[in-house]
Motif scaffolding. Structure first.
Motif: not given
Length: 440
Positions: A247-257
């Motif tokens: 499982r590749e972790l999601a990036a902590l970026d604006q899309e996730l926020f």
């Protein structure tokens, strides 16, 4: 009709009711006349049956019924007018020589009276009020869970640490044939991890169910058995690897926020962690408040001293259930319920003395808040006021829901009162330490 009270002691009394012929005769005669109009008795035309025959056939039953109605209505009225705070219901005293053929009747009822007592809200010793905080470790773990949840699966050829492995458990003896996905970071058994790491699609490894997972509840779903069976499950099962993923972790970026909180509500990792900490601590407040309410309740029960009419209440429990209990059974039931009864009286006194009331509009707003939080769990973060109003009206048309919500709202009012009046000592604590301290 004459009703009087004989005080036995502070907690027990006998109510005496004397009923004369003048009290019931008109009511009895009126009902018998109605019976005569509609009675179908062979040999007589309808409406022309002799009254003597009607009285002979129906008179005693009508008399008993009407006297009992008079008795109940006037007894309740007397208790209300005299402002007698009774526990349970009046119990009729047995009269061996009672005769329904007389014109006048005397009845006696035992009653148990609520005790007079005082509740001191300002406790001498402080009661602990826990403030549960989300520490760095908890926030970081929650961030990682979010990253995993919104991350993507990448297919791999060989199992490595913290991968996810999909396969099928088989055990003929227990009739287990269950496809499941194992997250290796949730595996507790070192032997199982050693067997899985390095395996490839098509490989079969043997795994023991006992002690396999860090959390015992995972055993049930992994092996496809009931929770009860999972608790004692101690077998060796074959696990055939069918799929391997990292499982590749999601990036902590604006899309996730934006996915998590709405557009531009959170814009940095720091703000994300602050939001997680704030939301977590808000949820912890419910557990902290419930603990506080329980502790204050126990304090009042232990420190508010008063006697109860135990003999009367035991007899009332014995006589008024669906099935009459033995004296021993009634004593056991009374012992079980005494603590709850004591708090009912204490709580009732606190509510009365502090004028805690629930208004309809207040209950509706409380219901809306509850509905809004329920909707938020399903992603509906900003429901329209009209929609909330309609749902609240439907909920409050159900009397069971009205009772449930009213009890919750009153508990909240009591808690607010306690936070204002009771001597409290705040203790800041992490969630893990709170669980250890409170639940062991």
């Amino acid at each position: 009709m004459n009703i009087s009270k004989e005080q036995i002691d502070e907690l027990n009394a006998v109510v005496k009711v004397a009923i004369t012929k003048e009290d019931y005769q008109d009511r009895v005669d009126g009902i018998l006349k109605d019976y005569r109009k509609s009675a179908n008795i062979p040999g007589f035309r309808k409406g022309h049956v002799p009254m003597g025959l009607i009285k002979k056939q129906y008179g005693k039953a009508v008399l008993v019924d009407e006297v009992n109605k008079l008795l109940q209505d006037n007894l309740n009225k007397y208790l209300t007018e005299e402002k007698l705070d009774v526990l349970g219901n009046p119990l009729p005293k047995q009269q061996d020589n009672f005769d329904w053929d007389k014109d006048e009747f005397d009845f006696e009822f035992e009653i148990g009276l609520a005790p007079d007592f005082q509740v001191e809200l300002e406790t001498k010793n402080p009661i602990t009020q826990y403030k549960i905080v989300a520490d760095k470790k908890m926030v970081d773990e929650q961030v990682e869970r979010i990253q995993k949840q919104y991350g993507k699966l990448v297919s791999k050829e060989e199992v490595a640490k913290d991968f996810e492995v999909t396969g099928t458990f088989k055990n003929e003896e227990e009739e287990i044939d269950k496809k499941t996905t194992l997250e290796l970071d949730k595996i507790k058994s070192k032997k199982a991890l050693d067997a899985l790491i390095g395996s490839k699609v098509g490989d079969t490894v043997k795994l023991k169910s006992k002690g396999l997972f860090k959390e015992d509840y995972l055993t049930s779903s992994a092996f496809g058995v009931s929770q009860d069976k999972a608790e004692g499950l101690d077998i060796e099962a074959e696990f055939t690897v069918e799929e391997i993923n990292e499982r590749e972790l999601a990036a902590l970026d604006q899309e996730l926020f934006d996915k998590l909180f709405g557009k531009d509500e959170v814009t940095t990792e720091k703000e994300l962690k602050e939001k997680i900490k704030e939301d977590s601590e808000k949820q912890f407040e419910q557990q902290s408040d419930q603990k506080l309410l329980n502790d204050i309740t126990e304090h009042f029960i232990e420190n508010t001293k008063f006697e109860l009419p135990a003999g009367f209440l035991t007899k009332w429990i014995q006589m008024t259930g669906e099935e009459q209990l033995s004296e021993e059974q009634a004593n056991e039931e009374y012992e079980k319920s005494e603590k709850g009864l004591r708090y009912q009286l204490i709580e009732g006194k606190i509510i009365k003395e502090n004028d805690l009331q629930i208004q309809l509009e207040e209950l509706k707003e409380f219901a809306k808040g509850f509905i809004k939080s329920q909707m938020a769990q399903f992603g509906q973060l900003n429901p329209q006021e009209e929609e909330l109003e309609n749902i609240a009206n439907r909920v409050l048309s159900n009397q069971d829901e009205v009772k449930r919500l009213s009890e919750q709202l009153m508990s909240q009012k009591l808690l607010d009162l306690y936070k204002e009046k009771v001597n409290l000592k705040e203790k800041e604590i992490t969630y893990d330490d709170f669980v250890k301290e409170v639940y062991g």
